[in-house]
Design a protein around this motif. Structure first.
Motif, PDB file in Angstrom:
ATOM      1  N   ASP A   1     -31.833   1.505 -44.432  1.00  0.00           N
ATOM      2  CA  ASP A   1     -32.628   0.286 -44.315  1.00  0.00           C
ATOM      3  C   ASP A   1     -31.812  -0.865 -43.743  1.00  0.00           C
ATOM      4  OD1 ASP A   1     -34.824   1.574 -45.318  1.00  0.00           O
ATOM      5  OD2 ASP A   1     -34.703   0.700 -47.325  1.00  0.00           O
ATOM      6  N   PHE A   2     -30.531  -0.955 -44.118  1.00  0.00           N
ATOM      7  CA  PHE A   2     -29.684  -2.005 -43.551  1.00  0.00           C
ATOM      8  C   PHE A   2     -29.637  -1.888 -42.031  1.00  0.00           C
ATOM      9  CE2 PHE A   2     -26.326  -4.576 -46.040  1.00  0.00           C
ATOM     10  CZ  PHE A   2     -27.315  -5.152 -46.808  1.00  0.00           C
ATOM     11  N   ILE A   3     -29.496  -0.671 -41.538  1.00  0.00           N
ATOM     12  CA  ILE A   3     -29.490  -0.455 -40.096  1.00  0.00           C
ATOM     13  C   ILE A   3     -30.838  -0.856 -39.509  1.00  0.00           C
ATOM     14  CG2 ILE A   3     -29.420   1.322 -38.296  1.00  0.00           C
ATOM     15  CD1 ILE A   3     -27.325   2.786 -39.968  1.00  0.00           C
ATOM     16  N   ALA A   4     -31.920  -0.472 -40.181  1.00  0.00           N
ATOM     17  CA  ALA A   4     -33.254  -0.782 -39.676  1.00  0.00           C
ATOM     18  C   ALA A   4     -33.490  -2.293 -39.595  1.00  0.00           C
ATOM     19  CB  ALA A   4     -34.312  -0.134 -40.566  1.00  0.00           C
ATOM     20  N   ILE A   5     -33.023  -3.024 -40.605  1.00  0.00           N
ATOM     21  CA  ILE A   5     -33.185  -4.479 -40.591  1.00  0.00           C
ATOM     22  C   ILE A   5     -32.414  -5.086 -39.422  1.00  0.00           C
ATOM     23  CG2 ILE A   5     -32.642  -6.607 -41.854  1.00  0.00           C
ATOM     24  CD1 ILE A   5     -33.189  -4.969 -44.455  1.00  0.00           C
ATOM     25  N   GLY A   6     -31.194  -4.586 -39.184  1.00  0.00           N
ATOM     26  CA  GLY A   6     -30.425  -5.050 -38.037  1.00  0.00           C
ATOM     27  C   GLY A   6     -31.102  -4.724 -36.716  1.00  0.00           C
ATOM     28  N   VAL A   7     -31.703  -3.541 -36.618  1.00  0.00           N
ATOM     29  CA  VAL A   7     -32.415  -3.145 -35.399  1.00  0.00           C
ATOM     30  C   VAL A   7     -33.603  -4.071 -35.163  1.00  0.00           C
ATOM     31  CG1 VAL A   7     -33.940  -1.354 -34.468  1.00  0.00           C
ATOM     32  CG2 VAL A   7     -31.670  -0.747 -35.319  1.00  0.00           C
ATOM     33  N   MET A   8     -34.374  -4.370 -36.216  1.00  0.00           N
ATOM     34  CA  MET A   8     -35.532  -5.243 -36.038  1.00  0.00           C
ATOM     35  C   MET A   8     -35.115  -6.649 -35.607  1.00  0.00           C
ATOM     36  SD  MET A   8     -38.485  -4.192 -38.780  1.00  0.00           S
ATOM     37  CE  MET A   8     -37.631  -4.705 -40.258  1.00  0.00           C
ATOM     38  N   LYS A   9     -34.033  -7.155 -36.180  1.00  0.00           N
ATOM     39  CA  LYS A   9     -33.573  -8.486 -35.779  1.00  0.00           C
ATOM     40  C   LYS A   9     -33.060  -8.477 -34.341  1.00  0.00           C
ATOM     41  CE  LYS A   9     -32.465 -10.211 -40.415  1.00  0.00           C
ATOM     42  NZ  LYS A   9     -31.416 -10.745 -41.320  1.00  0.00           N
ATOM     43  N   SER A  10     -32.399  -7.392 -33.955  1.00  0.00           N
ATOM     44  CA  SER A  10     -31.912  -7.273 -32.578  1.00  0.00           C
ATOM     45  C   SER A  10     -33.071  -7.250 -31.593  1.00  0.00           C
ATOM     46  CB  SER A  10     -31.075  -6.002 -32.426  1.00  0.00           C
ATOM     47  OG  SER A  10     -29.917  -6.039 -33.225  1.00  0.00           O
ATOM     48  N   LEU A  11     -34.105  -6.487 -31.911  1.00  0.00           N
ATOM     49  CA  LEU A  11     -35.267  -6.396 -31.024  1.00  0.00           C
ATOM     50  C   LEU A  11     -35.983  -7.740 -30.940  1.00  0.00           C
ATOM     51  CD1 LEU A  11     -36.687  -2.925 -32.152  1.00  0.00           C
ATOM     52  CD2 LEU A  11     -35.479  -3.423 -30.024  1.00  0.00           C
ATOM     53  N   ALA A  12     -36.106  -8.436 -32.076  1.00  0.00           N
ATOM     54  CA  ALA A  12     -36.801  -9.728 -32.079  1.00  0.00           C
ATOM     55  C   ALA A  12     -36.106 -10.725 -31.160  1.00  0.00           C
ATOM     56  CB  ALA A  12     -36.879 -10.272 -33.504  1.00  0.00           C
ATOM     57  N   GLU A  13     -34.773 -10.736 -31.171  1.00  0.00           N
ATOM     58  CA  GLU A  13     -34.034 -11.660 -30.298  1.00  0.00           C
ATOM     59  C   GLU A  13     -34.229 -11.331 -28.824  1.00  0.00           C
ATOM     60  OE1 GLU A  13     -29.939 -12.058 -31.279  1.00  0.00           O
ATOM     61  OE2 GLU A  13     -30.318 -12.946 -33.256  1.00  0.00           O
ATOM     62  N   LEU A  14     -34.566 -10.082 -28.531  1.00  0.00           N
ATOM     63  CA  LEU A  14     -34.813  -9.679 -27.151  1.00  0.00           C
ATOM     64  C   LEU A  14     -36.279  -9.832 -26.758  1.00  0.00           C
ATOM     65  CD1 LEU A  14     -32.617  -6.442 -27.064  1.00  0.00           C
ATOM     66  CD2 LEU A  14     -32.088  -8.647 -25.992  1.00  0.00           C
ATOM     67  N   GLY A  15     -37.100 -10.340 -27.670  1.00  0.00           N
ATOM     68  CA  GLY A  15     -38.517 -10.526 -27.382  1.00  0.00           C
ATOM     69  C   GLY A  15     -39.327  -9.240 -27.469  1.00  0.00           C
ATOM     70  N   ILE A  16     -38.795  -8.246 -28.158  1.00  0.00           N
ATOM     71  CA  ILE A  16     -39.486  -6.963 -28.311  1.00  0.00           C
ATOM     72  C   ILE A  16     -40.136  -6.942 -29.690  1.00  0.00           C
ATOM     73  CG2 ILE A  16     -39.193  -4.458 -28.417  1.00  0.00           C
ATOM     74  CD1 ILE A  16     -36.747  -4.842 -26.563  1.00  0.00           C
ATOM     75  N   ARG A  17     -41.445  -6.708 -29.728  1.00  0.00           N
ATOM     76  CA  ARG A  17     -42.197  -6.815 -30.967  1.00  0.00           C
ATOM     77  C   ARG A  17     -42.163  -5.504 -31.752  1.00  0.00           C
ATOM     78  NH1 ARG A  17     -47.824  -8.035 -28.518  1.00  0.00           N
ATOM     79  NH2 ARG A  17     -47.020  -6.304 -27.242  1.00  0.00           N
ATOM     80  N   VAL A  18     -42.079  -5.657 -33.071  1.00  0.00           N
ATOM     81  CA  VAL A  18     -42.172  -4.526 -34.003  1.00  0.00           C
ATOM     82  C   VAL A  18     -43.428  -4.750 -34.846  1.00  0.00           C
ATOM     83  CG1 VAL A  18     -41.089  -3.356 -35.962  1.00  0.00           C
ATOM     84  CG2 VAL A  18     -39.658  -4.249 -34.098  1.00  0.00           C
ATOM     85  N   PRO A  19     -44.380  -3.792 -34.845  1.00  0.00           N
ATOM     86  CA  PRO A  19     -44.351  -2.464 -34.223  1.00  0.00           C
ATOM     87  C   PRO A  19     -45.107  -2.378 -32.905  1.00  0.00           C
ATOM     88  CG  PRO A  19     -46.146  -2.538 -35.775  1.00  0.00           C
ATOM     89  CD  PRO A  19     -45.532  -3.920 -35.767  1.00  0.00           C
ATOM     90  N   GLU A  20     -45.592  -3.520 -32.389  1.00  0.00           N
ATOM     91  CA  GLU A  20     -46.454  -3.459 -31.200  1.00  0.00           C
ATOM     92  C   GLU A  20     -45.766  -2.779 -30.023  1.00  0.00           C
ATOM     93  OE1 GLU A  20     -47.793  -6.863 -33.748  1.00  0.00           O
ATOM     94  OE2 GLU A  20     -45.873  -6.105 -33.014  1.00  0.00           O
ATOM     95  N   ASP A  21     -44.460  -3.054 -29.819  1.00  0.00           N
ATOM     96  CA  ASP A  21     -43.713  -2.441 -28.723  1.00  0.00           C
ATOM     97  C   ASP A  21     -42.871  -1.262 -29.202  1.00  0.00           C
ATOM     98  OD1 ASP A  21     -44.657  -4.441 -26.943  1.00  0.00           O
ATOM     99  OD2 ASP A  21     -43.111  -5.812 -27.682  1.00  0.00           O
ATOM    100  N   VAL A  22     -42.207  -1.435 -30.338  1.00  0.00           N
ATOM    101  CA  VAL A  22     -41.328  -0.390 -30.879  1.00  0.00           C
ATOM    102  C   VAL A  22     -41.528  -0.321 -32.393  1.00  0.00           C
ATOM    103  CG1 VAL A  22     -38.955   0.398 -31.192  1.00  0.00           C
ATOM    104  CG2 VAL A  22     -39.599  -0.771 -29.069  1.00  0.00           C
ATOM    105  N   SER A  23     -41.823   0.877 -32.892  1.00  0.00           N
ATOM    106  CA  SER A  23     -41.883   1.088 -34.338  1.00  0.00           C
ATOM    107  C   SER A  23     -40.477   1.334 -34.879  1.00  0.00           C
ATOM    108  CB  SER A  23     -42.767   2.291 -34.674  1.00  0.00           C
ATOM    109  OG  SER A  23     -44.127   2.020 -34.422  1.00  0.00           O
ATOM    110  N   VAL A  24     -40.246   0.923 -36.120  1.00  0.00           N
ATOM    111  CA  VAL A  24     -38.937   1.106 -36.755  1.00  0.00           C
ATOM    112  C   VAL A  24     -39.148   1.710 -38.139  1.00  0.00           C
ATOM    113  CG1 VAL A  24     -36.864  -0.033 -37.637  1.00  0.00           C
ATOM    114  CG2 VAL A  24     -37.894  -0.810 -35.486  1.00  0.00           C
ATOM    115  N   ILE A  25     -38.376   2.754 -38.446  1.00  0.00           N
ATOM    116  CA  ILE A  25     -38.402   3.386 -39.762  1.00  0.00           C
ATOM    117  C   ILE A  25     -36.981   3.399 -40.318  1.00  0.00           C
ATOM    118  CG2 ILE A  25     -38.756   5.540 -41.037  1.00  0.00           C
ATOM    119  CD1 ILE A  25     -41.055   6.199 -39.307  1.00  0.00           C
ATOM    120  N   GLY A  26     -36.829   3.026 -41.592  1.00  0.00           N
ATOM    121  CA  GLY A  26     -35.533   3.041 -42.251  1.00  0.00           C
ATOM    122  C   GLY A  26     -35.420   4.171 -43.256  1.00  0.00           C
TER     123      GLY A  26
END
Length: 356
Positions: free
Chosen positions: A267-292
């Motif tokens: 989950d720690f990795i997943a939270i980091g991935v979601m924050k990384s995607l958000a800074e790039l303007g990539i929406r979760v889950p509309e553009d990329v789904s994330v599972i921890g």
């Protein structure tokens, strides 16, 4: 041995040790007795002034535990388990359930940590004090050799959160292969075929088992994870990570498709991935789904709430406490293993791919 070592062995602060030796108020009598008992068994004599003479005399007297107790033992500063392990969400929750389970069984819980840099000396001191006590060892970050050396010194040992089937030691662990498979199969059933994998750059057996289960699901669904969609990240940093962002940015700059979903080893990795995607303007889950993986408390605090594989920490701990307290003979002679199943918890960070 120093006061810091007594504090570490007793699972308390250095200030608590000082209060125990000085005889001053500020800690409970059970804690004071335990600290003085540990100091005596370790052969530690505090440097003291006249007011502390009485406390030193108590430290040299025989002390019996007021109630039966279990020891929870952590090997810190090895792999992903730091000296601040009690602040790491997954381990913090384990300790919470250990305290509950011990209390419900009429046992007090002692917590002690061994610094890997002083492994042999600390293990020797722990063994002298706790050889006859049930010991639940956090095994998340430990290899076979280290576990073998500990089991030789602590005959009533139960290892929590890892498993080596070739060792004759009781293990209570999560079925990580099942969890990885559940996550991969759920993504495939949801229509995802361009799937990414975010792996920890610090390897432990649990992560490797999660990868095996995930790969099994990919083979069943004839899905291949492209090399461009494999990511290596810091598992201890639940924040945007530049290396991951650079790899995503390169895909976009090269006109290559992004994964429609990313499975993360924790989950720690997943939270980091979601924050990384958000800074790039990539929406979760509309553009990329994330599972921890783990279902820590923070999974429902982040936005969107994290879809994850639930590790039943309470059931694991309950099984470990039952083993540690119910066997009269030395449990390490048996090699009884308990595997606890996982469950996928669907929340808002995952959805069908954009094209579906």
């Amino acid at each position: 041995m120093k006061m810091e070592d007594i504090a570490r062995l007793a699972g308390v602060s250095k200030a608590a040790v000082s209060l125990a030796f000085s005889g001053k108020p500020g800690i409970g009598e059970e804690t004071r007795t335990r600290i003085l008992s540990i100091a005596k068994k370790a052969g530690y004599t505090p440097r003291r002034s006249a007011p502390a003479q009485e406390a030193a005399t108590v430290a040299n007297a025989p002390v019996e535990d007021a109630a039966p107790s279990l020891l929870f033992l952590v090997i810190a500063n090895a792999g992903i388990v730091t000296s601040q392990y009690d602040r790491q969400p997954f381990f913090r929750e384990l300790i919470h359930f250990l305290e509950q389970g011990s209390r419900a069984g009429g046992f007090s819980l002692l917590i002690s940590a061994i610094d890997m840099a002083r492994f042999e000396d600390d293990l020797r001191a722990i063994a002298e004090m706790h050889a006859d006590r049930g010991v639940i060892l956090l095994g998340t970050n430990l290899d076979k050799e280290t576990l073998t050396r500990i089991a030789e010194r602590l005959p009533k040992l139960i290892v929590l959160d890892t498993c080596f089937e070739t060792l004759s030691i009781p293990f209570v662990y999560t079925n990580n292969v099942l969890g990885g498979y559940q996550a991969g199969a759920w993504l495939c059933r949801s229509g995802h075929r361009t799937i990414g994998y975010a792996a920890s750059d610090v390897r432990i057996p649990n992560f490797d088992a999660r990868r095996r289960g995930f790969d099994d699901a990919m083979r069943e669904w004839s899905v291949v994870v492209a090399a461009d969609h494999e990511y290596s990240v810091d598992p201890m940093l639940p924040a945007a990570q530049a290396a991951f962002q650079n790899k995503i940015a390169k895909l976009r700059n090269d006109g290559k498709p992004l994964p429609t979903a990313i499975f993360c080893e924790s989950d720690f990795i997943a939270i980091g991935v979601m924050k990384s995607l958000a800074e790039l303007g990539i929406r979760v889950p509309e553009d990329v789904s994330v599972i921890g993986f783990d279902d820590i408390a923070e999974a429902v605090i982040v936005s969107p709430e994290l879809t994850t594989v639930r590790v039943d920490k309470e059931k694991m701990v309950r099984s470990a406490v039952r083993l540690a307290t119910s066997l009269d003979e030395s449990p390490s002679e048996g090699g009884m293993n308990i595997s606890v199943a996982t469950a996928l918890i669907e929340r808002r960070s995952s959805a069908a791919p954009p094209s579906v």
